[in-house]
Design an enzyme around this catalytic site. Structure first.
Site, mmCIF file in Angstrom:
data_model
loop_
_atom_site.group_PDB
_atom_site.id
_atom_site.type_symbol
_atom_site.label_atom_id
_atom_site.label_comp_id
_atom_site.label_asym_id
_atom_site.label_seq_id
_atom_site.Cartn_x
_atom_site.Cartn_y
_atom_site.Cartn_z
ATOM 1 N N ASP A 156 0.846 -1.196 0.000
ATOM 2 C CA ASP A 156 0.000 0.000 0.000
ATOM 3 C C ASP A 156 0.882 1.247 0.000
ATOM 4 O O ASP A 156 1.667 1.448 0.921
ATOM 5 C CB ASP A 156 -0.928 -0.008 1.221
ATOM 6 N N HIS A 163 -3.444 13.902 0.860
ATOM 7 C CA HIS A 163 -3.752 13.010 1.987
ATOM 8 C C HIS A 163 -2.611 13.026 3.004
ATOM 9 O O HIS A 163 -2.855 13.112 4.208
ATOM 10 C CB HIS A 163 -3.979 11.587 1.463
ATOM 11 N N ARG A 172 0.435 15.108 13.662
ATOM 12 C CA ARG A 172 1.669 15.705 14.203
ATOM 13 C C ARG A 172 1.675 17.228 14.202
ATOM 14 O O ARG A 172 2.635 17.841 14.633
ATOM 15 C CB ARG A 172 2.880 15.213 13.382
ATOM 16 N N GLU A 229 -10.654 3.913 3.545
ATOM 17 C CA GLU A 229 -9.724 4.683 2.719
ATOM 18 C C GLU A 229 -10.051 4.374 1.259
ATOM 19 O O GLU A 229 -10.025 3.220 0.828
ATOM 20 C CB GLU A 229 -8.264 4.342 3.036
ATOM 21 N N GLU A 231 -9.143 4.062 -2.364
ATOM 22 C CA GLU A 231 -7.895 3.866 -3.099
ATOM 23 C C GLU A 231 -8.176 3.182 -4.438
ATOM 24 O O GLU A 231 -9.245 2.618 -4.659
ATOM 25 C CB GLU A 231 -6.914 3.003 -2.286
ATOM 26 N N ASP A 263 -9.180 0.376 1.882
ATOM 27 C CA ASP A 263 -8.214 -0.029 2.913
ATOM 28 C C ASP A 263 -8.791 0.355 4.282
ATOM 29 O O ASP A 263 -8.452 1.388 4.850
ATOM 30 C CB ASP A 263 -6.880 0.680 2.639
ATOM 31 N N ARG A 267 -8.395 3.915 13.291
ATOM 32 C CA ARG A 267 -7.510 5.058 13.559
ATOM 33 C C ARG A 267 -6.951 5.075 14.983
ATOM 34 O O ARG A 267 -5.837 5.545 15.200
ATOM 35 C CB ARG A 267 -8.249 6.369 13.299
ATOM 36 N N GLN A 270 -4.252 2.499 15.065
ATOM 37 C CA GLN A 270 -3.154 3.020 14.245
ATOM 38 C C GLN A 270 -2.321 4.044 15.008
ATOM 39 O O GLN A 270 -1.092 4.023 14.986
ATOM 40 C CB GLN A 270 -3.736 3.661 12.980
ATOM 41 N N LYS A 283 -4.705 -2.039 10.110
ATOM 42 C CA LYS A 283 -5.035 -2.199 8.693
ATOM 43 C C LYS A 283 -5.245 -3.651 8.281
ATOM 44 O O LYS A 283 -5.843 -3.901 7.239
ATOM 45 C CB LYS A 283 -3.879 -1.654 7.836
ATOM 46 N N THR A 287 -9.251 -5.754 3.812
ATOM 47 C CA THR A 287 -9.152 -4.790 2.715
ATOM 48 C C THR A 287 -10.100 -5.287 1.630
ATOM 49 O O THR A 287 -10.061 -6.474 1.288
ATOM 50 C CB THR A 287 -7.711 -4.739 2.159
ATOM 51 N N GLU A 394 -10.147 12.545 7.423
ATOM 52 C CA GLU A 394 -9.966 13.881 6.850
ATOM 53 C C GLU A 394 -11.295 14.609 6.653
ATOM 54 O O GLU A 394 -11.399 15.810 6.908
ATOM 55 C CB GLU A 394 -9.266 13.764 5.480
HETATM 56 CA CA CA Z 1 -4.052 2.995 2.821
#
Ligand code: CA
Length: 447
Positions: A156, A163, A172, A229, A231, A263, A267, A270, A283, A287, A394
């Site tokens: 991935d 993103h 961060r 996600e 993708e 995906d 969170r 993660q 993750k 998927t 997001e």
């Molecule tokens: Ca991903």
């Protein structure tokens, strides 16, 4: 432009104006008739599936390329010699696309030409034979679509700069959003091939270890911050040798086609686990991919220039050909309380900072080989606008801007019973080369 992508082509099979599967697409999948029979390879055309195992038995398509028309956008070179597929091996009466994918771009093109000719009527043998039609054509509601590929390895990437900046800012802070390596190499991690499922498979909310900033110690329980996600993934067909890097110009010859990828991501798991080695249990629980694989050849007319890369990449990553692809992408969400799905994201694959050829070149530059069935996913596709972000993280900005839904509901992350539907298409003049959809419903955690 090869003849199979000509916008003027017409099929004698009835196709709705908005179908994702016009004659210019011809995506491959694996299906099983609901009334019995073994899984086999088919091609979607309008509301129908054409059974390639039946065509193969009749000798109309073959991995040896026999009986098929010639012509290819990939040039005259062939992988057939390398792979030893010059015999009449059976590749379509199979429960996965892998044997066909391994046969290389020359055979892919020849097969596509042969199928296209049968469906336009240039080759009249199917159009004029009712018995043949009854044996080889299924309505899509008469079949079950299965996982199209036995996925070998799953990589991935993280190739949308929008993103990366968004997630970096959330995780961060704005000053540290983009890591210094980002504009120099396509970032990726190695994922888990064995937990890849086909669209329609329910996905269970994972249990795991999490720790909020204010907690003194981690706890264990159901993920509270489950996400999707959006993708797009490349499937590798022709393999490469270990120790022999695949350069940017050669990369397309290895790519069989593309699928939609969700995906799924937890969170909170993660955030606690991702440093220093990246995502793991956040993750690897599931998927999802779409059942139809759109051949790379069908996407060639929709290539376009990508974002300007500054600084210029190192020589092995330089890409002179326009290898972004103009694919409209959407995410729709339907909660249990909603009558119908609601669109929550509209974006485009052309925004990716690193293109698929650069991803392949970087993946193999140290000597890593490509295998038939490898899935190389793009990373979350986010665009510049707030409604073009490809994840709930997001879209709702880590829960600080909840998404408003019709009927008064709202979402910060996914709830049990939510169905997420990804869809995508390339817009031609009067037709769409589409991916269909990739959907999944969130099941409650196994507490
Ligand atoms: Ca991903």
């Amino acid at each position: 432009m090869s003849s199979t992508t000509d916008p003027g082509l017409k099929t004698w099979i009835k196709c709705g104006k908005d179908t994702h599967f016009p004659i210019q697409n011809l995506p491959y999948g694996v299906f099983q008739p609901k009334d019995g029979g073994s899984p086999r390879v088919g091609v979607a055309i309008g509301e129908y599936v054409l059974d390639l195992s039946d065509l193969e038995r009749r000798g109309y398509v073959s991995a040896s390329g026999k009986g098929a028309a010639s012509g290819s956008d990939f040039g005259a070179d062939s992988f057939m010699g390398v792979l030893g597929t010059g015999t009449d091996q059976v590749v379509f009466d199979r429960p996965s696309l892998n044997d066909f994918m391994a046969s290389g771009p020359e055979v892919w093109s020849q097969t596509r030409q042969a199928v296209s000719a049968l469906l336009t009527g240039d080759d009249p043998r199917l159009k004029e034979d009712r018995e043949f039609q009854a044996a080889a054509l299924y309505r899509q509601e008469e079949v079950e679509l299965l996982l199209p590929v036995e996925v070998a390895d799953y990589t991935d990437f993280y190739s949308s700069k929008y993103h990366a900046v968004n997630v970096g800012t959330i995780m961060r802070g704005a000053d540290n959003a983009l890591m210094p390596n980002y504009v120099h190499l396509p970032i990726a991690y190695h994922g888990r091939a064995g937990s890849i499922v086909v669209s329609g498979t329910p996905v269970r909310r994972p249990m795991g270890q999490t720790k909020k900033d204010e907690d003194p110690a981690p706890g264990f329980g159901a993920s509270r911050l489950m996400d999707f996600e959006l993708e797009v993934g490349c499937l590798i067909g022709a393999p490469s040798e270990q120790g022999s890097p695949v350069g940017v110009p050669e990369a397309p010859r290895h790519i069989f086609g593309m699928v939609l990828v969700n995906d799924w991501s937890a969170r909170d798991i993660q955030k606690w686990e991702y440093q220093p080695l990246g995502p793991f249990n956040a993750k690897n629980f599931a998927t999802s991919i779409s059942p139809w694989v759109v051949p790379l050849e069908a996407l060639l007319p929709f290539r376009c220039g990508g974002p300007k890369q500054d600084p210029e990449p190192l020589p092995y990553l330089r890409s002179t050909a326009p290898w972004a692809v103009d694919i409209n992408l959407e995410v729709w969400l339907q909660g249990q309380e909603m009558d119908q799905p609601h669109r929550i994201c509209s974006t485009n694959y052309k925004h990716m900072y690193w293109n698929i050829c650069q991803q392949v070149a970087h993946h193999t530059v140290g000597g890593c080989n490509l295998r038939t069935g490898d899935l190389l996913a793009s990373g979350t596709v986010s665009g510049p606008e707030p409604d073009s972000y490809g994840s709930m993280l997001e879209l709702a900005w880590r829960g600080t801007k909840p998404l408003k839904l019709p009927g008064g509901g709202e979402r910060k992350f996914l709830e049990d019973g939510d169905t997420v539907i990804l869809t995508g298409w390339c817009q031609g003049k009067g037709y769409r080369v589409g991916f269909g959809e990739c959907r999944g419903t969130v099941l409650p955690a196994r507490g």
